[in-house]
Enzyme design. Structure first.
Site, short mmCIF file in Angstrom:
data_model
loop_
_atom_site.label_atom_id
_atom_site.label_comp_id
_atom_site.label_asym_id
_atom_site.label_seq_id
_atom_site.Cartn_x
_atom_site.Cartn_y
_atom_site.Cartn_z
N VAL A 167 34.22 34.38 35.32
CA VAL A 167 33.23 35.47 35.43
C VAL A 167 33.89 36.67 36.10
CG1 VAL A 167 31.11 36.17 36.62
CG2 VAL A 167 31.23 33.91 35.55
N ALA A 173 36.17 38.48 40.72
CA ALA A 173 36.02 37.48 39.65
C ALA A 173 36.04 36.09 40.26
CB ALA A 173 37.16 37.62 38.65
N LYS A 174 35.73 35.11 39.49
CA LYS A 174 35.88 33.72 39.92
C LYS A 174 35.88 32.85 38.68
CE LYS A 174 36.33 31.69 43.93
NZ LYS A 174 36.88 32.25 45.17
N GLY A 175 36.43 31.65 38.82
CA GLY A 175 36.43 30.72 37.69
C GLY A 175 36.29 29.30 38.20
#
Ligand code: NAD
Length: 443
Positions: free
Chosen positions: A86, A131-133
């Site tokens: 994201v 962001a992050k995942g």
């Protein structure tokens, strides 16, 4: 490939007005980290003079990718995994944020973590968005071979939206430098040449930075030390408790120990250990290398995570996961001076109110644990320049940024007469809004 913009959680449904205390606590336990992130955002926005359109834009994630992908397991079977990446916002630069491997990962959690990354990068004033995942999996149950296969396929799936100029992943819970090395190698193979700047937190021998592994924990303690200095308190001899003994928790505990604090208790997902005269942290770090858990460490009493949070101390450092300090657990906390958030999102808004009533200083995650992304930024700069710094330089620059950021947030909190959390959010959101307005609306 499903790319879509983020839906918002129905925060108004989650206000606890008119409910019994227990019902409010029950409702809070069901809140997702994203709900917490949105509630924090909503509290900060009235301090800023922002137009409605900008507020709506900043509240949503810019881009969300959900992937399902197969991995060949060691027993010959094929298992399908779900992963996310994201991007919350890219107004101030490429998006930046970790990748989490955990059975609890879901889209809302990744959204929250991405949003916090945006504010964090703005608070410490580095040129990144957030962001992050994550991948829904239990890395402890995967063999090294399976973990590598999963990482390489996940990298391939999110490949279209990562890159050194676009979005740069890093380690988070359940991932480590080796996982970053596989991501870097997979991405580089697809492009035909080495692209180390696509991830940070890599091993030093393939373009990682000296001091990255230690950066988050050290940054936590630089911030705590600066806060103590600001309030005229004495840090050496202080009693510290750390929840979580992974990358962040273990380095925080070691740094606290080196700064002369007494680390009374630490824990991991399996439970905790407590020694009222202070744990021997270097010895505990040796122990965990061998046994992979703090449980069973002999020079201490065995305790549960709930007991750990309720032990008397001067500084409590949650360094595990979200929603640990809630309306239910916060009243039991016996910390006397400070909560320093090594983890992202460990404290719910209800717990914040409890701590404010108790007169505790809370150093918020988007300031306290920003050391990781600061040194990730240094790593990315070094990769781009192909010129590497010595660990001393990294540590000195990190310390300078953490001290400056604490002072900025503290000044803002005095100016606005608000908590450090709200001040940090106001600063972060304000800087991102300003960049958005300077860039203007496309097209
Ligand atoms: P990690 O996987 O290295 O360690 C996590 C630790 O928390 C482990 O000891 C695990 O056993 C423990 N844990 C997990 N769930 C727990 C629970 N319910 N109760 C008690 N302990 C529990 O992860 P990490 O990289 O140290 O990350 C920890 C936190 O810090 C996360 O919130 C992460 O988002 C945040 N953070 C990490 C970095 C980084 O550079 N790694 C940077 C900023 C913030």
């Amino acid at each position: 490939m499903a790319i879509r913009t983020g839906a918002l959680p129905s925060v108004s449904m989650k206000t606890h007005n008119g409910k019994t205390k227990q019902a409010a606590v029950d409702a809070e336990m069901k809140d997702s980290a994203y709900t917490t992130a949105i509630r924090q955002f909503d509290r900060a926005v009235p301090f800023l003079n922002l137009k409605a359109g900008i507020i709506e834009m900043l509240k949503r994630c810019k881009r969300e990718l959900t992937v399902s992908f197969p991995v060949k397991m060691d027993d010959g079977s094929v298992q399908i995994f779900t992963g996310y990446r994201v991007h919350h916002n890219t107004a101030r630069g490429p998006s930046k944020g970790g990748i989490r491997y955990s059975p609890q990962v879901d889209l809302d959690e990744v959204r929250a973590l991405a949003m916090w990354m945006t504010w964090k990068c703005a608070v410490v004033n580095i040129p990144y968005g957030g962001a992050k995942g994550g991948v829904v999996c239990d890395p402890k149950r995967l063999s090294t071979h399976e973990l590598e296969g999963l990482t390489r396929r996940y990298t391939t799936e999110i490949g279209p939206i990562i890159g050194p100029e676009m979005d740069i992943p890093a380690p988070d819970m359940g991932t480590n430098p080796q996982v970053m090395a596989w991501i870097m190698d997979t991405y580089s193979m697809h492009h035909g040449y080495s692209i180390p700047a696509v991830v940070t937190g890599k091993p030093v021998n393939i373009g990682g930075s000296e001091g990255r592994l230690e950066a988050t924990g050290r940054g936590v303690m630089f911030t705590v030390r600066e806060a103590f200095k600001t309030f005229g308190w004495h840090l050496p001899g202080c009693e510290v408790i750390v929840q979580g003994f992974g990358n962040v928790g273990s380095v925080t505990a070691l740094t606290a120990h080196e700064m002369g604090c007494q680390v009374l208790a630490v824990s991991d997902v399996d439970g905790g250990v407590y020694n009222p005269t202070g744990l021997n942290i270097p010895k505990l770090m040796q122990y965990i290398k061998e046994f992979r858990t703090v449980k069973g460490f002999s020079e201490a009493e065995q305790i549960t995570n709930d007991e750990l949070l309720a032990l008397p101390c001067d500084v409590l450092i949650p360094a595990a996961t979200e929603n640990q300090l809630t309306g239910l657990t916060a009243p039991k906390v016996k910390a006397r001076q400070m909560i320093a958030e090594g983890a992202n999102g460990p404290t719910t808004p209800e717990a914040d109110e409890v701590f404010a009533d108790k007169g505790l200083v809370v150093i918020p995650d988007i300031l306290c644990n920003a050391g990781g992304v600061v040194v990730s930024y240094f790593e990315w700069v070094q990769d781009q320049q192909k010129l590497f710094w010595e660990e001393e330089d990294v540590a000195r620059r990190l310390e300078r940024i953490m001290i400056r950021s604490f002072r900025d947030v503290y000044e803002e909190s005095n100016k606005l007469k608000t908590s450090l959390r709200n001040a940090a959010l106001v600063m972060g959101i304000g800087r991102v809004a300003e960049a958005t307005m300077t860039r203007g609306l496309y097209p």
